[in-house]
Every structure is written in structure tokens, then in C-alpha cells.
Design a protein around this motif. Structure first.
Motif, mmCIF file in Angstrom:
data_model
loop_
_atom_site.group_PDB
_atom_site.id
_atom_site.type_symbol
_atom_site.label_atom_id
_atom_site.label_comp_id
_atom_site.label_asym_id
_atom_site.label_seq_id
_atom_site.Cartn_x
_atom_site.Cartn_y
_atom_site.Cartn_z
ATOM 1 N N VAL D 28 -53.528 8.159 -34.441
ATOM 2 C CA VAL D 28 -52.151 8.219 -34.929
ATOM 3 C C VAL D 28 -51.402 9.345 -34.235
ATOM 4 N N GLY D 31 -50.727 8.482 -30.599
ATOM 5 C CA GLY D 31 -49.681 7.460 -30.534
ATOM 6 C C GLY D 31 -48.310 8.072 -30.749
ATOM 7 N N LEU D 32 -48.237 8.935 -31.733
ATOM 8 C CA LEU D 32 -46.969 9.566 -32.075
ATOM 9 C C LEU D 32 -46.497 10.457 -30.924
ATOM 10 N N PHE D 34 -47.328 10.232 -27.809
ATOM 11 C CA PHE D 34 -46.943 9.359 -26.698
ATOM 12 C C PHE D 34 -45.512 8.875 -26.878
ATOM 13 N N CYS D 35 -45.193 8.400 -28.101
ATOM 14 C CA CYS D 35 -43.853 7.866 -28.369
ATOM 15 C C CYS D 35 -42.799 8.932 -28.158
ATOM 16 N N ILE D 36 -43.075 10.136 -28.673
ATOM 17 C CA ILE D 36 -42.070 11.201 -28.576
ATOM 18 C C ILE D 36 -41.835 11.564 -27.113
ATOM 19 N N LYS D 38 -42.482 9.813 -24.437
ATOM 20 C CA LYS D 38 -41.849 8.708 -23.701
ATOM 21 C C LYS D 38 -40.362 8.622 -24.037
ATOM 22 N N SER D 39 -40.029 8.866 -25.311
ATOM 23 C CA SER D 39 -38.625 8.794 -25.718
ATOM 24 C C SER D 39 -37.820 9.891 -25.056
ATOM 25 N N ILE D 40 -38.436 11.093 -24.963
ATOM 26 C CA ILE D 40 -37.724 12.191 -24.299
ATOM 27 C C ILE D 40 -37.448 11.795 -22.848
ATOM 28 N N ASP D 42 -37.351 8.823 -21.585
ATOM 29 C CA ASP D 42 -36.354 7.740 -21.582
ATOM 30 C C ASP D 42 -34.953 8.297 -21.704
ATOM 31 N N THR D 43 -34.796 9.232 -22.674
ATOM 32 C CA THR D 43 -33.466 9.785 -22.914
ATOM 33 C C THR D 43 -32.966 10.517 -21.677
#
Lengths: 267, 410, 759, 54
Positions: D28, D31-32, D34-36, D38-40, D42-43
Motif C-alpha cells: 500500500v 503504491g501510494l 508511486f502515485c504521488i 508520478k502525479s508530481i 505529471d503536474t
């Protein structure tokens, strides 16, 4: 769940209670309250809210007058060995290891400062040997002065139960150590408060595995039995009674089943 | 132009109406808060629990609520792992329902322990042999997973979506949701089971004790299975209830019917297993300790054999049979009647496994121990319902919970 | 940088996250848990060096030796003393809980003077000097007005130095009214006087050595008499020991007895006489004893030529079949028990030391004593003994004219009057006399109460309370705020037994002439004073011949002189056994005939005429009317309930099961058959009404009680002490009424008829 | 939970249990994270890609 360390002498403390001898006087109960700082309240008749490390139950044979018989059954914590040795019903369920099986003595401990009051052990114990501190203990008007420093006072919200007066074992062991005979503790040197208090001599306490101790002989009595033995809890407390109905009162039997001690006679 | 706080393309009631609707729930919450203050402030003497009932209404509520909240894990399993597309239409709702159930269960547990300030001992001094330890670990971690699963739903609120980072975050989290869901399923499988293990391992309590597999008593598997079976039915029922209250169609009937079909078969297999378990227990396990079946169901004012019949036949086989037949499923009333029965059956099961276990006398000179909860217990047990109403209302109002809502309410 | 809302929120969020990542939350959680383990209101008992001290418990007449565990200046545990001859290590629950009375809310912590209405319990502290001055002033006034005989002392015991000091005080002061509270001892003393000619002596039963104990309703294991002694004897029972209990209720004693003979209450005399008849019929009696030491066994003619029936002829009327009819016990059982008894190596018959019932059935007691005589066990090991009381070697009391005049006056309780010439104390008659007297002619105008709680322990408590309200001046010496102390004008609190010295003479019923001595094991906890010191102070302050009759520095000085040569041994060992005081059979009898008088020639009878003096079964018509829903209410004793002058401490109340007391409601035991007739079920609430009073109780169905009876535990229903003791159940004494023996004035009622109806 | 807790003993069950718990948390957590991250990314990438975002 430690195994027994090699340097300690293995003991297996237990009790044999002669039901035919117990008069139901409750000296054991009071001696226990006093020895173990058991608190009291002004309302004590609701026994499922009351703290009693040893409880004397009244049993009747149910026969009508004048064939009625009454016996008294003192019941402390059974200090079960468990289905699997060292795993009494309460110990394996405690989520915080606040109760443990002490391998060197066979005593089931309760660590009040570790217990956070989930009461799972109480649900697991078929004997109602465990009690919860529903209230903050209060010793009114100087009564705190009579508290023994050998047993810590409990707080609200923890479970407590009979410890076989473990502090007495510790004191005896200390004494033996200081007297240069470590691990040599005489039968007399470690006795529980209730055993000592019983005015009719119905309670015997000692090392169940030590052939020199009285309990070793008594537990082999033909009429010895244990409470709810069929649940495989393997209690360390034995009872003796020559009365068949008392045996029937101590365990559950299906129709046609006969208590073990009387099975031969019936056959 | 300001972005609406409501999901795109849906209608919501006025603010004042919304607040009025929430008022009763908040009132319950207020009373419950007072009850919690009493319990935490003065101790568990504020309840009607006693030494015979160390576990009582709250533990039952925990077990029931978690089992019903199990809709989240099983829906998640269906949606993300089995790839059942239809279920995705209700998964957001299932997650939020699960979140409410699990957080409330933890709160009730926090209320139920005698020394709440030491509650963390269960992690610090963990005894891994205790089913309760397993419950605590899995429950806490799974609650975390549910939050993680819920975050992207929150992020989908139009106002939040405007922040690019959150926009990406919700997108990315959706992308790997299967990983979280899988972890959740793994955790949930264990803690649903270990909740069943809680009574099942009590070999001093012949009413609850079951033999089993390795360290797990049969109740371990039965609890997981029943939660998986009834959880989605609870999700569907609550969803339907939301529909009735909002006066809108939110999920297509085929979604309900699919869930009902899966649940029906799960329920049927469960209840067969449960029956076998009961028969083995009644004929082998209990008699070996000297108990006949009827000794658990006589000589007391409440627990008659009716309770067993109600649980297994009326609330087990009957709804299962309704749900596995297509006609039964297609009749919406019948479907939800069956769902209600199944939910009741599950609650009965959790009740007897906790309460009757403790009520049944073991020493022949004991009598049945009866108990009725105190107001503090009752109101805090109702509290999850109030919290559920509030959370679901808020979520429904501000978050796009139902992908089909726009389509169904043009 | 502009600080806007968003910035602020980020900062706050950052702080929270920062803290969460730091050790702060962990440390906090840990601290919280540690705090939860050391709540300041949870006591942590202070440790220190352990010292064991030995003394004697005086909370009941038992006089058990105890060892006391002390840590620094605190008493933490009491246990039975292993080598004490009375209890040999055993101890009753009251003894174990006595520390709860040393500390705690029931203590009277300083001398008190009443400020509110009598009985309101409103007092103000008053110094010792002022309190004693007030008492002496009041007593002095009475004496000056020639009413010294209107001062009375009620004491729980009449043996030992403290009662002695009170008796001595009254003698010097001028009053005949030293009154001992009623108990089973009254009957035994009377019987010993009638059959053996021994006046005011202690009857004891050597249970320690007896092999066959035939108990006529004596609650040996129910807390009567000297529980420690009886328990110790029972604990040594072997296979060859037998206990037979005659009692209508399966008491703890009956339950542990080898045989239980549930005779109808009040018929024990018939049973005993019938057993005597069996023994005599079969020639199993001790012929040696009968021929050498018995009088009135056979029919005889007296000096005046009148024919008198002897014991043998009398008992021949009590055939087993007739006794079976009276008692309800099967004739064959009567025979077999009688034969077993007589054939036993060391048999002893014993009856009623029940403290709570205060009853004295002289016929029964004589019949039971006669059984002992029949088997010749008088003053024999394992038998029945009559011991002289301990004596004190002290200077004569100095009496002035007022004292002589006062002591000559008749007693307030009618004991020793023409009506009851052979009775020593008749406290049960006193309340009625006070209530019936006109206010200017009260028989008691000043009352001193020591070691007693008559307001609670006497029958018809309500009447007793009324009577006490009429007494103008009451002084209590109680350590505890009991019911009587609550009625007092002045309380001069005594020490708890762990705080003071006192001699403890042979407990009632104990089969050996033991004398114990209790010593302080802890400093006085409160502003209390040994009652011995207080009475000496009062006497000395009164001055004159009273003062000079008390020529001692203090109680300690007095003890040393009074106990003279025994003092050293007593203080050193804590007890002495005066074996030399045990007389053999040779001087066992001081009757005119010099023998055991089966026919007690001295016996006073109601018409003082020729009515048969032999013990006989006389049916006792207990008070109350016999209606449809009538039951016979009897009190029962439980070892878990202290029923004497000292109330049940919280620990003992904690041991009481929920079928005896629940939600402060008391349960009465009735047979299920009785319950069926009265339409009552287990746990039902019911109202019980007797001529003396009325109470709400709950029903406990018990197969082990004779149908038609209702048994209520004695010792509950206190109204004083503390909230841990008061308000629990009903005081059975409030429902009972005494039935005076026509010739002796003692209470003979074994129970009372009561109406029992569902509430 | 940790070896420095009082009365700690080592045994297999502990490894299995704590291993499973640790595994779940790691998955978990990873995963979390990774998401954060990747989102940074991406932004940031989005910001670089289009200049009309301020």
C-alpha cells in the motif's frame, strides 16, 4: 510463550480441594481479599460485577427435604495447562501478552499494567475465574493503609484474577536464595493465602509433580476430579468428593454418561 | 465562473433541505458523543456489561458491521480483480460504506476496551496467536486501504479536480487501484476470518468452539464466506435505500441483479457449509464435552431453537434460493426482501456467536446469564447508522459516486 | 510573501505532518500509557520491613490467637496463630477482615457528644477530659439524688478484667445493674448451676478430643460460639470422628455432619430425652458414673417423705416412637444415633450456643447435659467441662453508705427477683420495663454500654430503640459507630483490639480453661482510649470511696496487679492454659447431694411449688397467630455474616452470595413445598409480617429447610456504621419477639409466626 | 511488535505474521508513493508542456 530456562527447577503448582470437607465459611475468600488487595464496593451482591479471586459456590443435590445435601465448592483460577501444554484458553487469546503461562511454575500470570481491558480472556475462560475492574478501586477512610506492598493495586479497566499468590512464591524464592539454597523451596514455604486460611483444612497446595508433596498423592485419589474437565482445559486445581452428585455438578454429561470415578461401579 | 461543488450534470437538493435532513442524524451523534464521554470518562461501569458479558452489544456490532462492510472487499475483488465491469458502477458506494463500517467498528472497539489509552499495546506487545491481534492488525491496515481507495473518489469533486496535482493523483490512483484492491482483499479475507476465529478458538466455550484447519477453526472460513456473500447484498440494499430517499435511480437493475446472483450462490454455498458445520458441531464437537444440542437452546428466556432455525432456514436457505432463481432476482421487491433476510441472518449469526456463547452456562450449577444493554451501549451502537447517513449524504451530494446517475436521471 | 488562507493551511498541515514523522507522537503515546498505569488516585502501598506480631482477636467471644503482618506502622494482614490452643491456626472470616475495622469509616475517631436528636447520629467531637467530666457529673448527680441504682451497665461479657472493672465500678458507685447481653451461655450456666451446683461458671465442650459430637442445633460450623475453636476441631476430624447435627434446616454444620436429624424446632428436648431412654433401656449408660456421681437417676423419696420421679422413669415416657411423633425423626434413627453415641469412645452432646437467637431453653439444655452425664463424660477429656472463671487478686471494694444502699436495691432487669430468683441477667426484659415505666420512675436513668450493641442484637429492635430513647443518659464505649453508639449521649471510643491490651478469658463453650491476652500491634490510629483506662479515669474523677476503690495508675497497672502471677506468662506467650483449674470428677459437683443431679432439686419452677423439676419436653407456643399464610420464622447464622455486637465488615458482605442478598434485599429461605402453598417463586418479592414488625424480603427456595419454616440470616439490616454496612437487608431481631421463661425470664422462643405474602 | 519490547522472543509465527502485515503495508505504501511521485511528475510535465497555465 517461553519454554522453561534450563537453570530453573521445573515446578507445577496446583491445588487439591476436598469438597466433602469445605464448610463454605468463606475464610479463603476474605483471606484472599486481604492478601491480594482486592477492592470492595458498597454493593457486592451482583457477583458478575464483583471481584473475587476465589469464589465459594453452594451446590445442592436437588433432592427434596430431608434428603437434601449441600456441598461447597471453592473455585480459584484453575491455572489451566491448556489443551496443548502451556496454552490455557485465556493465554493464547490475549492480544497483548498481558496474561501468560509461566513455565517454571505452571502459574497463569496476569500483568495488570499490560492489560488494556479487551476482556477476550474472560470470554475464553469457562470458569468465570477472571474479573474485570468495572470501577476505580476506592479504599475509604484510611483503608489504604492495610494494602500490601507485595501486590499492586489494580486500576479501573483491567482484568484481574487469582495468581496462586505468586508474590509469596517470589518471597520464598528470595528467602531461599539468601539462605544459600536457591531453587530449594519447601512445601511449607510457599502456600497460598486461601490454603493457609482454610479453617477446615479442605485446601491443599503444592507441586503437583513432586512426589513428596501432599497434592501429588491427593490428586491421584480415586475420587479426585477437575472442574469441566471435558473441555480439555487441564486445570491445575483438583477436587475430591465421594459424592457422585458432586461429580455430576462439576462437569457436563450426556444422558447415560457416568462420572469417571463411578464408571466402574455402574458397569 | 465558479465551479459547482456538485458532481457534473447532476441535480442536488437545496442546502437548507440538506441540513434539515441531516439534523436527526446529528442529534443521534450528539447523544452518542455524550454516551462516549460517559464511557471514556467514568469507565465501563456505564454499560450493562459484566464479568459474564465481557463481550456484549458492541462486539456484536463490530462483528456485524464489519461483515456488512465486507461488501467493500468483495465488490472490490469482483470489480478490480475478477474484472466484473458492472460492479464498477457501485464500487464507489461500496468503498464509502465499507469505510464508514470499518471506522465505526474501530471506534466501538476503542470504546469497548477498559484502558483505551493503552489500546496500542495490541500492536506494541502483539501476541500473534491471538485472533484479536490479527483482527486489530488487518482491520487497521484495511481501514488504511479503504481510505486509499476512497481518496480518488474525493479527488473527483469538481472543485478539487481543478487542482492539477490532485487531478493527476486521482487518475494515477485509479490506474493502480487493482493493487490496492488486491491488498484489501488479502487483508479482508484474513480479518473477516479472524473475527470468526475469535469465538471459534474458544475451546473453553463449547457453544462457539469449532475444529478446523491448521490454526483456523471452521468459523474462520464461514465468517469470511458469509461476509463475502452478504456484504454486497448490504451494499446493494443501502444503495437502493439511497435511491428511495433521493427519489432517483442511481444504479441499473442489472447491477443489482448481478450482485444478487453472485451473492445468492455465495449464500447458498455458505449456508450449506454452515449447516454441515452445525451438524458436525451438534453431533461430535459439543457432545464430546458433554453437551447435547438442546442444552444450548433450553432453560432460558431468549435462546430457543427458533434462533437456529431463523438463522439457517429462514434467513439462510430461503433468501439464497430466492436469489439464485432468475425470477426472484427480477422481482425487485423479492430481491431486496431476500437481501434483508440475509442481512438479518448474518446479524443473528454474529449475535449468537458472541452473546449466546457467553450466555450458555458451562458449570452445571451455573444458570443462563442474561443481559440487556444500557442506553450508552444502544446509542453508540446506533451511532454508525447516523454517521453512515451523514457521510453517505455528504459523499452523494459532493462526489460522483454513481457513474450511471446522469444516464438514469437525464 | 503574502500569508493567505492557503498558505496558513499548508503551514498547519506541514506542522502536523512534521510532528507525526517526529518521535513526538510515539513519546506522547508512551507517556499516556505510563500515566494510565500510575493514576494518582490508585494507591501504591509503601514497602518496608515486615514484622509479624501476635495477639488475640476480640471481635467475637471466640478469642482466637492471631498473627499480624505489619509493615512499618501499618497492619496489612491478619492470620490465625498456628500454636494458639483455641484456634490452632484457623480463623473465621470476621477475624480475617478485622483490619477493615481498624481503619475505615465505621470508627469513632474521637470522644463525641450528641448534638442532634437522640439516634440522629449527629455528634460533635469533645475532648477526653470534657467527656469524662460530663459523664462523672451526670453519674454524680444521680448518686447525690439517691438514684445510683438507676445506673446500669450493659456488657457483652461478664468475664475478664474490663467487665470486672465495670462491675467493680457499679459496686463502689452503688448499683446492682450490671447486665450481660443474652446468649446461649445463659442456659448452659443455669443448667450447670442446677445439675452440678456450679454457679456462674463456664461450660465448655472438649470438641478437640471428642470422637462423637451430637449437636442439638449448635451451629458449630456456622459461626456460633468460638468459631475458630470449632473449626480447628473439625479440621482434625478423621475417619473415626462423627458429627451428628439436629436442626430443622440444612445448615453448614448439618451439611458437613455425618448425619442430619431435622427435628421440628423446639422439640430437641424430647429427642435428647428419648435418646437417653434408649441408652438406659439398653444399659449403655455409664454405670460407674450413675452409681457414684448421680442423684435423682432413680425414683426417690425426699426428706419430707414425698415421692419423686427419677430420670429413668421420666425418660421411659419418651420412647423412640413417641419422640418420633413429636420430633418428626424416624424412631429407628433415634435409636441408632443414641446407640452410636453411647458406644462411642468419646461422645459429647452439645446444644445451642447460637449468639443470634439469644434463646435459653433450660429443659433442652438440662436434657443435653444429662446425655453427657449418662455417658459419664463430665470433666473428662472429650467431654463436657465446667470451669471456674478466672479470678483476680485485688483489694476489697470500698463502699460508702450510698453504695451499700444502691447495691441493695432490686435489679432493673428483674434478674434475681422473686419472680426469677435464679437468673443472673435478663436484658431482654429491660426494654419493656423502661417503656412501661412512668417518666419519673424509669428503672434506668443512666446507661453505660460496653462491648455490646443491644439496640441491634435484642429482639423487637424497634421497641428497644424506643426504650433507649427514654433513657435520659447513655454512654457508649464502642470503637465503632454502631446502632447503640448512635443512640448515645457521649461516646468514649475504645481502641480496636489491635491497638490495645486486654485479657481474654476462656471463650464460651471452649473445652479448656484458656486465658488469652491481646497486646497492641500498632499505635492507636485515632484519638481513642482503652476502655479500661476510661472507666478507671471515671471512677477516680468521681472521687471518694469510688476513687479509692480504683487505686491504679492506669489499666496497665491494674492488669499487672489483677493478673498477678499470670501476668508475665500472659504477656509473654499471649495465652495460658490453666490446666490446674480443671477439676476431675471428684469436685465436679457442688450440689447438696454432691452428685450430678438428674433431678435438679434447686430448680425454681414457675408456681414455685411441686411442678416436676426434671427436664421435660414442654411445647413452646411461639408468638404470632397461625393463619393460612403463616410460616415459622427462624433466624439462622452464617459464618459469612457476623451477627453479634460487631457488624459484618465489607469483606464479609462481599462473600455473601446473590441468593442471600441482592440489591440490598434480603432473601429468606423456604422449602419449595411451602412456596407452592403460598404461591411464591424463586426470587419473588414478599412481605413478611410478625407481631414484632414487618419487612420486604425476597424468596430463596431451598430444599434443605423444613416445610413451614422460613429462615432469615442474622446479622444484616444494620442502620449504623458506614454505607458499606448499613441498609443491607433486614435485621431479623426486629421481627422476633422474646418469650420469657415463666421461671427464669430468659427468652425461650425458637422463632415467631409470620405472615408471608407475595409483594 | 518489535524486538526491543519487553519479554521478546523469536519464533516462526512472528515472522509469518509480521511478514504478512509488513508486506501489506509495504504494498500500500509503495503504491501510494508511486502515485504521488508520478502525479508530481505529471503536474510538472504538464506545466512545462503548456504555457497557458499559471
Amino acid at each position: 510463550m517461553q519454554k522453561i530456562p534450563s537453570h530453573t527447577k521445573a515446578r507445577h503448582f496446583g491445588m487439591v480441594i476436598d469438597v466433602d470437607k469445605c464448610t463454605g465459611c468463606a475464610s479463603c475468600m476474605v483471606a484472599c481479599y486481604s492478601e491480594n488487595n482486592v477492592s470492595f464496593r458498597d454493593e457486592e451482591s451482583a457477583k458478575m460485577l464483583s471481584l473475587n479471586w476465589i469464589m465459594v459456590y453452594k451446590l445442592t443435590n436437588g433432592e427434596s427435604f430431608p434428603d437434601t445435601e449441600v456441598c461447597y465448592l471453592p473455585q480459584p483460577c484453575m491455572h489451566c495447562d491448556g489443551k496443548e501444554f502451556g496454552k490455557p484458553p485465556c493465554v493464547s487469546v490475549c492480544p497483548a501478552v498481558a496474561t501468560d503461562f509461566d513455565w517454571p511454575t505452571g502459574i497463569v500470570s496476569q500483568i495488570y499494567t499490560r492489560c488494556f481491558g479487551c476482556r477476550y480472556c474472560m470470554a475464553a475462560c469457562p470458569y468465570h475465574a477472571r474479573q474485570f475492574n468495572w470501577w476505580d478501586p476506592v479504599w475509604p477512610a484510611d483503608m489504604e493503609k492495610y494494602l500490601s506492598p507485595n501486590v499492586s493495586a489494580r486500576t479501573r479497566g483491567v482484568v484481574e484474577k487469582c495468581s496462586f499468590c505468586y508474590h509469596r512464591f517470589q518471597l520464598a524464592r528470595q528467602k531461599a536464595y539468601h539462605e544459600g539454597r536457591p531453587e530449594e523451596i519447601g512445601e511449607d514455604e510457599y502456600q497460598t493465602a486461601c490454603t493457609q486460611a482454610c479453617p477446615s483444612g479442605a485446601i491443599t497446595f503444592g507441586d503437583l509433580d513432586n512426589p513428596e508433596h501432599e497434592v501429588y498423592k491427593l490428586k491421584q485419589d480415586r475420587y479426585a476430579f477437575r472442574l469441566l474437565e471435558r473441555l480439555n482445559t487441564n486445570p491445575s486445581v483438583y477436587y475430591i468428593s465421594k459424592r457422585k452428585w458432586v461429580h455430576r455438578m462439576a462437569d457436563n454429561y450426556l444422558e447415560g454418561e457416568v462420572p469417571a470415578a463411578f464408571a466402574e461401579n455402574e458397569a | 465562473m465558479t465551479t459547482s461543488a456538485f458532481p457534473e450534470g447532476v441535480k442536488r437538493c437545496s442546502g437548507s433541505q440538506f441540513i434539515l435532513w441531516l439534523l436527526p442524524a446529528f442529534l443521534v451523534l450528539l447523544i452518542a458523543a455524550y454516551a462516549m464521554f460517559r464511557v471514556w470518562g467514568f469507565g465501563l461501569n456505564q454499560t450493562n456489561m459484566n464479568d459474564a458479558y465481557g463481550f456484549a452489544l458492541w462486539i456484536w456490532a463490530d462483528l456485524a458491521v464489519i461483515a456488512l462492510g465486507g461488501g467493500a472487499f468483495f465488490s472490490g475483488f469482483l470489480a478490480y480483480i475478477m474484472g466484473v465491469k458492472q460492479v464498477k458502477n457501485i464500487i464507489n458506494f461500496a468503498v464509502i460504506l465499507g469505510l464508514v463500517c470499518y471506522s465505526m467498528a474501530l471506534l466501538l472497539l476503542g470504546l469497548d476496551v477498559g484502558q483505551p489509552l493503552r489500546g496500542w499495546f495490541i500492536f506494541w506487545h502483539a501476541n500473534i496467536h491471538s485472533m484479536l491481534t490479527e483482527v486489530a492488525f488487518c482491520l487497521t491496515i484495511y481501514l488504511g486501504v479503504l481510505i486509499v481507495e476512497f481518496i480518488p473518489v474525493i479527488l473527483e469533486n469538481p472543485k478539487i479536480q481543478r487542482i492539477r496535482f490532485f487531478h493527476h493523483l486521482s487518475h494515477n490512483m485509479h490506474e493502480i487501484m487493482a493493487v490496492f484492491a488486491a491488498t484489501g482483499v488479502f487483508l479482508s479475507f484474513f480479518h473477516q476470518g479472524s473475527l470468526g476465529g475469535v469465538p471459534g478458538v474458544l475451546y473453553g466455550r463449547p457453544f462457539a468452539f469449532r475444529e478446523g484447519l491448521f490454526i483456523w477453526p471452521w468459523t474462520f472460513f464461514l465468517f469470511t464466506w458469509s461476509a463475502a456473500a452478504v456484504g454486497p447484498l448490504f451494499t446493494a440494499s443501502m444503495c437502493r435505500l439511497t435511491e428511495i430517499i433521493t427519489g432517483k435511480r442511481l444504479v441499473k437493475d442489472e447491477v443489482y441483479q448481478l450482485l444478487a446472483k453472485i451473492s445468492g450462490w455465495m449464500l447458498l454455498t455458505y449456508i450449506i457449509a454452515k449447516s454441515l458445520d452445525t451438524i458436525y458441531w451438534a453431533t461430535v464437537t459439543a457432545p464430546s464435552a458433554g453437551f447435547s444440542l438442546m442444552s444450548f437452546y433450553t432453560n432460558n428466556p431468549l435462546y430457543g431453537i427458533w434462533i437456529l432455525i431463523a438463522e439457517i432456514v429462514i434467513c439462510g436457505f430461503l433468501p439464497a434460493l430466492i436469489l439464485i432463481t432468475q425470477k426472484g432476482r427480477e422481482n425487485r421487491r423479492l430481491l431486496f426482501a431476500a437481501a434483508a433476510l440475509a442481512i438479518i441472518g448474518l446479524c443473528i449469526n454474529r449475535w449468537v456467536m458472541v452473546l449466546q456463547t457467553l450466555a450458555a452456562p458451562l458449570k452445571p450449577f451455573d444458570e443462563w446469564f442474561m443481559y440487556s444493554p444500557a442506553w450508552t451501549e444502544v446509542v453508540t451502537t446506533i451511532m454508525p447508522v447516523a454517521v453512515g447517513i451523514i457521510v453517505i449524504s455528504l459523499a452523494y451530494r459532493y462526489l460522483p459516486l454513481f457513474p450511471q446517475e446522469r444516464e438514469l436521471n437525464p | 510573501m503574502k500569508i493567505d488562507r492557503r498558505c496558513f493551511l499548508s503551514l498547519a498541515g506541514g506542522l502536523v505532518v512534521g510532528h507525526l514523522l517526529s518521535p513526538v507522537p510515539w513519546k506522547m503515546t508512551d507517556d499516556i500509557a505510563i500515566w494510565s498505569q500510575n493514576w494518582p488516585w490508585t494507591p501504591v502501598p509503601e514497602d518496608g520491613p515486615v514484622r509479624w506480631k501476635e495477639t488475640v482477636c476480640t471481635l467475637c467471644p471466640g478469642g482466637c490467637g492471631v498473627r499480624v503482618r505489619t509493615i512499618r506502622d501499618r497492619v496489612v494482614k491478619i492470620e490465625g496463630k498456628e500454636d494458639h490452643p483455641v484456634n490452632r491456626g484457623s480463623l473465621c472470616p470476621l477475624g480475617y477482615s478485622s483490619i477493615q475495622y481498624l481503619y475505615g469509616p465505621s470508627r469513632v475517631t474521637t470522644p463525641m457528644k450528641r448534638t442532634g436528636e437522640r439516634g440522629s447520629g449527629e455528634f460533635e467531637p469533645i475532648g477526653w477530659d470534657a467527656a469524662i467530666t460530663e459523664v462523672t457529673r451526670k453519674l454524680g448527680e444521680l448518686r447525690q439524688n439517691g438514684k445510683s441504682h438507676k445506673t446500669a451497665v450493659i456488657a457483652g461479657d461478664d468475664r475478664g478484667t474490663v467487665p470486672y472493672l465495670f462491675k467493680r465500678f457499679l459496686e463502689a458507685y452503688g448499683s446492682p445493674n450490671f447486665i450481660r447481653t443474652p446468649s446461649g451461655r445463659d442456659a448452659h450456666e443455669t443448667a450447670a448451676y442446677l445439675a452440678q451446683g456450679k454457679s456462674a461458671q463456664n461450660v465448655g465442650f472438649d470438641l478437640e478430643n471428642a470422637k462423637y459430637i451430637l449437636s442439638f442445633g449448635c451451629g458449630l460450623l456456622d459461626g456460633c460460639g468460638a468459631p475458630g475453636y470449632q473449626f480447628a476441631a473439625y479440621s482434625n476430624f478423621g475417619e473415626d470422628h462423627k458429627l451428628v447435627q439436629v436442626e430443622p434446616r440444612l445448615s453448614n454444620t448439618a451439611a458437613r455432619a455425618e448425619k442430619w436429624l431435622p427435628a421440628k424446632p423446639g422439640t430437641e428436648a424430647a429427642l435428647a430425652l428419648s435418646m437417653a431412654s434408649v441408652i438406659i433401656d439398653r444399659g449403655l449408660h455409664n454405670r460407674n458414673f450413675i452409681s457414684n456421681h448421680a442423684f435423682g437417676f432413680e425414683d426417690f423419696t425426699d426428706d419430707n417423705g414425698n415421692m419423686h420421679k427419677g430420670f429413668r422413669s421420666l425418660v421411659s415416657e419418651y420412647t423412640p416412637s413417641k419422640a418420633a411423633e413429636i420430633t418428626g425423626i424416624d424412631a429407628r434413627r433415634i435409636e441408632s444415633v443414641a446407640v452410636e453415641f453411647a458406644r462411642s469412645d468419646k461422645p459429647v452432646a452439645i446444644c445451642g450456643y447460637y449468639e443470634s437467637r439469644n434463646t435459653a431453653d433450660i429443659d433442652k439444655t438440662l436434657a443435653v447435659h444429662a446425655l453427657n452425664a449418662l455417658v459419664g463424660n463430665i470433666n473428662q477429656a472429650g467431654g463436657m467441662f465446667v470451669f471456674p472463671e478466672p479470678d483476680y487478686d485485688l483489694p476489697e471494694v470500698q463502699k460508702d453508705n450510698a453504695a451499700s444502699a444502691g447495691t441493695e436495691k432490686p435489679r432493673a432487669d428483674l434478674a434475681g427477683s422473686d419472680q426469677y430468683p435464679q437468673s443472673r441477667y435478663l436484658l431482654n426484659l429491660l426494654p419493656k420495663r423502661i417503656l412501661e415505666a412512668r417518666n419519673n420512675d424509669l428503672p434506668v436513668e443512666a446507661l453505660l454500654v460496653v462491648d455490646a450493641n443491644p439496640v441491634y442484637t435484642l429482639e423487637e429492635s424497634e421497641k428497644v430503640q424506643e426504650a433507649f430513647e427514654k433513657i435520659p443518659f447513655i454512654v457508649s464505649f464502642s470503637s465503632f459507630m454502631d446502632e447503640t453508639a448512635k443512640m448515645a449521649d457521649i461516646i468514649l471510643p475504645d481502641h480496636h483490639f489491635l491497638e490495645g491490651s486486654r485479657d481474654v478469658p476462656a471463650p464460651a463453650g471452649v473445652g479448656m480453661p484458656v486465658e488469652g491476652f491481646s497486646v497492641p500491634v500498632v499505635d492507636p490510629q485515632y484519638d481513642t482510649r482503652n476502655v479500661g483506662d476510661t472507666i478507671i479515669d471515671i471512677a477516680q474523677e468521681m472521687g471518694g470511696s469510688i476513687g479509692s476503690s480504683f487505686p491504679w495508675d492506669d489499666y496497665g497497672d491494674f492488669l499487672e496487679k489483677a493478673l498477678s502471677d499470670r501476668y508475665r506468662d500472659l504477656t509473654r506467650n499471649g495465652y495460658i492454659v490453666n490446666r490446674d483449674r480443671v477439676s476431675g470428677i471428684s469436685d465436679a459437683f457442688e450440689t447438696d447431694s454432691g452428685s450430678y443431679e438428674f433431678y435438679p432439686t434447686r430448680r425454681h419452677t414457675a408456681d414455685n411449688g411441686d411442678t416436676d423439676k426434671l427436664p421435660a419436653y414442654r411445647e413452646i407456643e411461639i408468638p404470632g397467630s397461625n393463619t393460612n399464610n403463616a410460616v415459622a420464622l427462624v433466624a439462622y447464622q452464617s459464618p459469612r455474616i457476623a451477627s453479634g455486637a460487631v457488624a459484618n465488615p465489607p469483606f464479609m458482605t462481599k462473600t455473601i452470595d446473590s441468593k442471600t442478598l441482592k440489591e440490598d434485599k434480603l432473601f429468606i429461605q423456604i422449602n419449595p413445598e411451602t412456596a407452592r402453598n403460598l404461591n411464591l417463586k424463586q426470587g419473588d418479592e414478599a412481605v413478611i409480617e410478625t407481631p414484632a414488625g414487618k419487612a420486604t424480603v425476597r424468596i430463596d427456595l431451598f430444599e434443605g429447610i423444613m416445610p413451614g419454616l422460613a429462615a432469615m440470616p442474622a446479622g444484616l439490616g444494620h442502620t449504623a456504621y458506614s454505607r458499606f454496612i448499613a441498609g443491607k437487608g433486614v435485621n431479623v431481631n426486629a421481627l422476633l419477639r422474646a418469650l420469657p421463661d415463666p421461671a427464669y425470664g430468659m427468652n425461650t422462643a425458637w422463632g415467631i409466626r409470620a405472615q408471608l405474602t407475595k409483594a | 511488535m518489535f524486538p526491543f519490547a519487553y519479554e521478546w522472543t523469536w519464533y516462526l509465527g512472528q515472522y509469518l505474521f509480521m511478514g504478512a502485515a509488513g508486506f501489506a503495508i509495504s504494498v500500500v505504501g509503495a503504491g501510494l508513493t508511486f502515485c504521488i511521485i508520478k502525479s508530481i511528475i505529471d503536474t510538472v510535465q504538464e506545466d512545462e508542456g503548456s504555457s497557458d497555465h499559471h
